[in-house]
Design a protein around this motif. Sequence first.
Motif, PDB file in Angstrom:
ATOM      1  N   ARG A  81      19.305  24.950  14.675  1.00 53.72           N
ATOM      2  CA  ARG A  81      18.559  25.828  16.016  1.00 53.72           C
ATOM      3  C   ARG A  81      16.749  26.254  14.954  1.00 53.72           C
ATOM      4  O   ARG A  81      16.361  26.419  15.334  1.00 53.72           O
ATOM      5  CB  ARG A  81      19.540  27.319  16.187  1.00 53.72           C
ATOM      6  CG  ARG A  81      19.196  27.399  17.739  1.00 53.72           C
ATOM      7  CD  ARG A  81      20.078  27.790  17.569  1.00 53.72           C
ATOM      8  NE  ARG A  81      20.814  29.312  17.537  1.00 53.72           N
ATOM      9  CZ  ARG A  81      22.106  29.480  16.993  1.00 53.72           C
ATOM     10  NH1 ARG A  81      22.167  27.846  17.895  1.00 53.72           N
ATOM     11  NH2 ARG A  81      22.728  30.056  16.088  1.00 53.72           N
ATOM     12  N   HIS A  82      17.095  27.049  14.382  1.00 59.41           N
ATOM     13  CA  HIS A  82      15.506  27.469  13.482  1.00 59.41           C
ATOM     14  C   HIS A  82      14.407  26.750  13.289  1.00 59.41           C
ATOM     15  O   HIS A  82      13.556  26.165  13.686  1.00 59.41           O
ATOM     16  CB  HIS A  82      15.911  28.131  12.111  1.00 59.41           C
ATOM     17  CG  HIS A  82      16.181  29.620  12.529  1.00 59.41           C
ATOM     18  ND1 HIS A  82      15.147  30.661  11.691  1.00 59.41           N
ATOM     19  CD2 HIS A  82      16.966  29.938  12.549  1.00 59.41           C
ATOM     20  CE1 HIS A  82      16.207  31.000  12.013  1.00 59.41           C
ATOM     21  NE2 HIS A  82      17.243  31.855  12.274  1.00 59.41           N
ATOM     22  N   GLU A  83      15.689  24.833  12.486  1.00 57.47           N
ATOM     23  CA  GLU A  83      14.264  24.057  12.378  1.00 57.47           C
ATOM     24  C   GLU A  83      13.486  23.429  13.712  1.00 57.47           C
ATOM     25  O   GLU A  83      12.479  23.502  13.990  1.00 57.47           O
ATOM     26  CB  GLU A  83      14.900  22.809  11.674  1.00 57.47           C
ATOM     27  CG  GLU A  83      15.103  23.394  10.113  1.00 57.47           C
ATOM     28  CD  GLU A  83      16.542  22.347   9.598  1.00 57.47           C
ATOM     29  OE1 GLU A  83      16.833  21.363   9.740  1.00 57.47           O
ATOM     30  OE2 GLU A  83      16.204  22.544   8.063  1.00 57.47           O
ATOM     31  N   ARG A  84      14.421  23.421  15.024  1.00 57.83           N
ATOM     32  CA  ARG A  84      13.861  23.292  16.226  1.00 57.83           C
ATOM     33  C   ARG A  84      13.186  23.750  16.361  1.00 57.83           C
ATOM     34  O   ARG A  84      11.829  23.473  17.088  1.00 57.83           O
ATOM     35  CB  ARG A  84      14.683  22.737  16.961  1.00 57.83           C
ATOM     36  CG  ARG A  84      16.242  21.839  16.726  1.00 57.83           C
ATOM     37  CD  ARG A  84      17.316  22.041  18.144  1.00 57.83           C
ATOM     38  NE  ARG A  84      17.962  22.390  18.420  1.00 57.83           N
ATOM     39  CZ  ARG A  84      18.882  22.654  18.211  1.00 57.83           C
ATOM     40  NH1 ARG A  84      19.372  21.871  17.050  1.00 57.83           N
ATOM     41  NH2 ARG A  84      19.882  23.788  18.377  1.00 57.83           N
ATOM     42  N   MET A  85      13.192  25.253  16.414  1.00 57.77           N
ATOM     43  CA  MET A  85      11.796  25.993  16.747  1.00 57.77           C
ATOM     44  C   MET A  85      10.922  26.112  16.039  1.00 57.77           C
ATOM     45  O   MET A  85       9.612  26.198  16.535  1.00 57.77           O
ATOM     46  CB  MET A  85      12.863  27.706  16.552  1.00 57.77           C
ATOM     47  CG  MET A  85      14.063  28.012  17.517  1.00 57.77           C
ATOM     48  SD  MET A  85      14.333  29.403  17.096  1.00 57.77           S
ATOM     49  CE  MET A  85      13.088  30.498  17.779  1.00 57.77           C
ATOM     50  N   GLU A  86      11.391  26.139  14.636  1.00 60.54           N
ATOM     51  CA  GLU A  86      10.102  25.938  13.941  1.00 60.54           C
ATOM     52  C   GLU A  86       9.017  24.653  14.129  1.00 60.54           C
ATOM     53  O   GLU A  86       8.133  24.995  14.479  1.00 60.54           O
ATOM     54  CB  GLU A  86       9.945  25.560  11.971  1.00 60.54           C
ATOM     55  CG  GLU A  86      10.614  26.902  11.886  1.00 60.54           C
ATOM     56  CD  GLU A  86      11.578  26.843  10.525  1.00 60.54           C
ATOM     57  OE1 GLU A  86      10.993  25.611   9.854  1.00 60.54           O
ATOM     58  OE2 GLU A  86      11.731  27.581   9.370  1.00 60.54           O
ATOM     59  N   LYS A  87      10.136  23.433  14.553  1.00 60.02           N
ATOM     60  CA  LYS A  87       9.056  22.064  15.068  1.00 60.02           C
ATOM     61  C   LYS A  87       8.318  22.737  16.688  1.00 60.02           C
ATOM     62  O   LYS A  87       7.138  22.301  16.426  1.00 60.02           O
ATOM     63  CB  LYS A  87      10.162  21.119  15.050  1.00 60.02           C
ATOM     64  CG  LYS A  87       9.657  20.056  15.759  1.00 60.02           C
ATOM     65  CD  LYS A  87      10.650  18.249  15.203  1.00 60.02           C
ATOM     66  CE  LYS A  87      10.220  17.215  15.539  1.00 60.02           C
ATOM     67  NZ  LYS A  87       8.839  17.138  16.017  1.00 60.02           N
ATOM     68  N   THR A  88       9.587  23.477  17.089  1.00 56.96           N
ATOM     69  CA  THR A  88       8.830  23.523  18.668  1.00 56.96           C
ATOM     70  C   THR A  88       6.828  24.570  18.771  1.00 56.96           C
ATOM     71  O   THR A  88       5.795  23.812  18.891  1.00 56.96           O
ATOM     72  CB  THR A  88       9.695  24.178  19.315  1.00 56.96           C
ATOM     73  OG1 THR A  88      10.650  23.435  19.669  1.00 56.96           O
ATOM     74  CG2 THR A  88       9.175  24.632  20.934  1.00 56.96           C
ATOM     75  N   TYR A  89       7.394  25.130  17.100  1.00 58.52           N
ATOM     76  CA  TYR A  89       6.287  26.014  17.447  1.00 58.52           C
ATOM     77  C   TYR A  89       4.606  25.158  16.681  1.00 58.52           C
ATOM     78  O   TYR A  89       3.705  25.768  16.609  1.00 58.52           O
ATOM     79  CB  TYR A  89       6.033  26.630  16.016  1.00 58.52           C
ATOM     80  CG  TYR A  89       5.125  27.939  15.920  1.00 58.52           C
ATOM     81  CD1 TYR A  89       4.871  29.288  16.600  1.00 58.52           C
ATOM     82  CD2 TYR A  89       4.720  28.152  14.784  1.00 58.52           C
ATOM     83  CE1 TYR A  89       3.631  29.998  16.428  1.00 58.52           C
ATOM     84  CE2 TYR A  89       3.486  28.959  13.854  1.00 58.52           C
ATOM     85  CZ  TYR A  89       3.122  29.439  15.109  1.00 58.52           C
ATOM     86  OH  TYR A  89       2.740  30.154  14.914  1.00 58.52           O
TER      87      TYR A  89
END
Length: 141
Positions: free
Chosen positions: A129-137
Amino acid sequence: MDSAVSLPPDYKPSENEEYMNEMQLEYFRQKLLEWKKSLIGQSMDTLDELKQGGLNQPDQIDRASLESDKALELRTRDRARKLISKIDEALKRIEDKTYGYCEETGDPIGLERLEVRPVATLSIEAQERHERMEKTYDDEV
């Protein structure tokens, strides 16, 4: 945590026992301490090499290569320093019995994940979840 728990030499945490029991906590405590000892030893070796100098090579290409090698070694040691800090944090979590549980959800991180990454603080799901959020950011920036 005092090391009152004595581990058999061939002990490996198992899904068949209570999660993060005293044996598992001691197993990971020893694993983290060994890792930290190894990293500190490597850092001492690097310091010894840097003290020996060698940058007064007459050949500019040799000197540049040596400087590049030393810069790479210093970056590696900086990563090791940060890792030692994470190891210390994991050892503290072992002491206060929060080791092995996701800091975000409170769910067990899992023995397999901790075996591979003993300093993990997130379950695989929370990490993804953190990695997906970082990628989105990152995509938005």
